[in-house]
Design a protein around this motif. Structure first.
Motif, PDB file in Angstrom:
ATOM      1  N   SER A   1       0.845  -1.196   0.000  1.00 62.27           N
ATOM      2  CA  SER A   1       0.000   0.000   0.000  1.00 62.27           C
ATOM      3  C   SER A   1       0.885   1.252   0.000  1.00 62.27           C
ATOM      4  O   SER A   1       2.104   1.164   0.183  1.00 62.27           O
ATOM      5  CB  SER A   1      -0.901   0.006   1.233  1.00 62.27           C
ATOM      6  N   ALA A   2       0.241   2.387  -0.188  1.00 59.97           N
ATOM      7  CA  ALA A   2       0.989   3.648  -0.209  1.00 59.97           C
ATOM      8  C   ALA A   2       1.777   3.840   1.084  1.00 59.97           C
ATOM      9  O   ALA A   2       2.972   4.146   1.062  1.00 59.97           O
ATOM     10  CB  ALA A   2       0.031   4.812  -0.440  1.00 59.97           C
ATOM     11  N   ILE A   3       1.110   3.659   2.219  1.00 55.44           N
ATOM     12  CA  ILE A   3       1.801   3.907   3.489  1.00 55.44           C
ATOM     13  C   ILE A   3       2.862   2.839   3.756  1.00 55.44           C
ATOM     14  O   ILE A   3       3.905   3.130   4.358  1.00 55.44           O
ATOM     15  CB  ILE A   3       0.814   4.025   4.658  1.00 55.44           C
ATOM     16  N   GLU A   4       2.651   1.631   3.277  1.00 56.82           N
ATOM     17  CA  GLU A   4       3.670   0.593   3.432  1.00 56.82           C
ATOM     18  C   GLU A   4       4.907   0.926   2.612  1.00 56.82           C
ATOM     19  O   GLU A   4       6.037   0.650   3.039  1.00 56.82           O
ATOM     20  CB  GLU A   4       3.105  -0.764   3.027  1.00 56.82           C
ATOM     21  N   ASN A   5       4.716   1.524   1.431  1.00 53.49           N
ATOM     22  CA  ASN A   5       5.853   1.981   0.642  1.00 53.49           C
ATOM     23  C   ASN A   5       6.654   3.033   1.395  1.00 53.49           C
ATOM     24  O   ASN A   5       7.877   3.039   1.364  1.00 53.49           O
ATOM     25  CB  ASN A   5       5.374   2.542  -0.701  1.00 53.49           C
ATOM     26  N   VAL A   6       5.946   3.937   2.077  1.00 56.18           N
ATOM     27  CA  VAL A   6       6.609   5.008   2.823  1.00 56.18           C
ATOM     28  C   VAL A   6       7.318   4.450   4.054  1.00 56.18           C
ATOM     29  O   VAL A   6       8.416   4.873   4.418  1.00 56.18           O
ATOM     30  CB  VAL A   6       5.593   6.098   3.226  1.00 56.18           C
ATOM     31  N   MET A   7       6.715   3.456   4.692  1.00 55.02           N
ATOM     32  CA  MET A   7       7.271   2.855   5.910  1.00 55.02           C
ATOM     33  C   MET A   7       8.490   1.981   5.637  1.00 55.02           C
ATOM     34  O   MET A   7       9.339   1.807   6.530  1.00 55.02           O
ATOM     35  CB  MET A   7       6.226   1.976   6.595  1.00 55.02           C
ATOM     36  N   LEU A   8       8.580   1.405   4.454  1.00 59.37           N
ATOM     37  CA  LEU A   8       9.523   0.316   4.195  1.00 59.37           C
ATOM     38  C   LEU A   8      10.956   0.661   4.570  1.00 59.37           C
ATOM     39  O   LEU A   8      11.636  -0.101   5.271  1.00 59.37           O
ATOM     40  CB  LEU A   8       9.445  -0.094   2.720  1.00 59.37           C
ATOM     41  N   GLY A   9      11.432   1.808   4.105  1.00 63.51           N
ATOM     42  CA  GLY A   9      12.814   2.196   4.396  1.00 63.51           C
ATOM     43  C   GLY A   9      13.070   2.379   5.883  1.00 63.51           C
ATOM     44  O   GLY A   9      14.151   2.035   6.388  1.00 63.51           O
ATOM     45  N   LEU A  10      12.065   2.900   6.592  1.00 63.73           N
ATOM     46  CA  LEU A  10      12.209   3.106   8.032  1.00 63.73           C
ATOM     47  C   LEU A  10      12.311   1.766   8.770  1.00 63.73           C
ATOM     48  O   LEU A  10      13.163   1.592   9.647  1.00 63.73           O
ATOM     49  CB  LEU A  10      11.016   3.904   8.569  1.00 63.73           C
ATOM     50  N   VAL A  11      11.445   0.828   8.390  1.00 59.54           N
ATOM     51  CA  VAL A  11      11.451  -0.487   9.038  1.00 59.54           C
ATOM     52  C   VAL A  11      12.745  -1.226   8.727  1.00 59.54           C
ATOM     53  O   VAL A  11      13.365  -1.836   9.618  1.00 59.54           O
ATOM     54  CB  VAL A  11      10.228  -1.315   8.591  1.00 59.54           C
ATOM     55  N   MET A  12      13.176  -1.164   7.476  1.00 54.32           N
ATOM     56  CA  MET A  12      14.427  -1.832   7.104  1.00 54.32           C
ATOM     57  C   MET A  12      15.623  -1.197   7.801  1.00 54.32           C
ATOM     58  O   MET A  12      16.649  -1.849   8.016  1.00 54.32           O
ATOM     59  CB  MET A  12      14.610  -1.785   5.580  1.00 54.32           C
ATOM     60  N   GLY A  13      15.477   0.078   8.183  1.00 57.47           N
ATOM     61  CA  GLY A  13      16.536   0.764   8.909  1.00 57.47           C
ATOM     62  C   GLY A  13      16.539   0.472  10.397  1.00 57.47           C
ATOM     63  O   GLY A  13      17.381   0.988  11.133  1.00 57.47           O
ATOM     64  N   GLY A  14      15.576  -0.349  10.851  1.00 58.85           N
ATOM     65  CA  GLY A  14      15.591  -0.778  12.235  1.00 58.85           C
ATOM     66  C   GLY A  14      14.530  -0.168  13.136  1.00 58.85           C
ATOM     67  O   GLY A  14      14.470  -0.492  14.329  1.00 58.85           O
ATOM     68  N   GLN A  15      13.675   0.710  12.587  1.00 60.81           N
ATOM     69  CA  GLN A  15      12.643   1.304  13.427  1.00 60.81           C
ATOM     70  C   GLN A  15      11.504   0.324  13.670  1.00 60.81           C
ATOM     71  O   GLN A  15      11.177  -0.493  12.809  1.00 60.81           O
ATOM     72  CB  GLN A  15      12.092   2.582  12.784  1.00 60.81           C
TER      73      GLN A  15
END
Length: 257
Positions: A94-108
């Motif tokens: 989803s749109a918000i999952e696309n926005v979240m992805l880099g943050l989650v992969m960065g450890g958040q």
């Protein structure tokens, strides 16, 4: 904030960037313009080393990016937002999952990443469409998701690589409005590669004109477009005058009719 010295990049026999030097102050919005093939996009892509320069220095907040190890570079990239010509969204998310992805992969944590992603989506007016998949969004909306993805990291420097180039002309304005709002509130220093003259006139603190891989003129919009010193600047002045004259003739014709 950012200082580039003697940047040089060659692809085979083609010199794309030729000993280019440029400084950008904190909070400044600098627009890079010039004819296609002049080295604009190559220049901006070297800043976070999407393209490796052959020589020169790129100093961001006191550190030369060209000298960083891979782990150090990843940390610096989190402080530098990048908006591409193409949206590069993941269709299954989803749109918000696309926005979240880099943050989650960065450890958040997902909860923290969601909050930051939602705040970024709100800044670009996309919070109501956060659950939509990319295929359900227009090109302009997809690009706004791409902008939110960059904003979610709360970057100190935003790099824009012709962000409206892939859009239908009818959709360009909605992206430019978002860019203008971000520039107005100076949430980040902005370095923008674009062909959008109206945006440059309205938003830029400084226009940088390039030709054949180097800077040929730099100054405030009224200086560069009204009293240009370079050949490229004079071409832009002629184009602006032509557009104004064409608009005036069209308006006069409608009034007569």
């Amino acid at each position: 904030m950012l200082t580039i010295q003697n940047l040089y990049k060659k692809f085979g026999s083609l010199v794309a960037v030729n000993n280019l030097s440029l400084a950008v102050a904190p909070g400044e919005t600098v627009v890079i313009m010039g004819p296609s093939g002049c080295g604009k996009s190559t220049t901006i892509r070297t800043i976070n080393r999407l393209i490796e320069p052959d020589s020169g220095s790129i100093v961001f907040d006191g550190r030369d990016i060209t000298q960083l190890r891979e782990d150090e570079l990843r940390k610096v990239r989190k402080r530098i937002g990048y908006v591409f010509q193409h949206f590069n969204l993941i269709n299954r998310l989803s749109a918000i999952e696309n926005v979240m992805l880099g943050l989650v992969m960065g450890g958040q944590a997902k909860e923290e990443a969601y909050d930051k992603a939602l705040a970024a989506m709100t800044k670009v007016g996309m919070e109501q469409l956060q659950d939509h998949k990319p295929e359900q969004l227009s090109g302009g909306q997809q690009q706004r998701v791409g902008i939110a993805r960059a904003l979610a990291f709360e970057p100190e420097l935003m790099l824009w690589d012709e962000p409206t180039a892939s859009l239908d002309p009818m959709l360009v304005r909605e992206v430019l409005v978002v860019m203008e709002e971000l520039a107005k509130y100076r949430a980040a220093t902005m370095l923008v590669v674009t062909h959008e003259i109206a945006f440059a006139l309205h938003v830029a603190d400084r226009i940088v004109l390039m030709e054949k891989g180097t800077v040929v003129e730099s100054g405030i919009p009224s200086q560069v477009f009204v009293n240009p010193a370079s050949h490229v600047g004079r071409q832009y002045k002629e184009l602006i005058e032509y557009q104004l004259n064409t608009s005036a003739r069209t308006l006069a014709g409608k009034c007569i009719a």
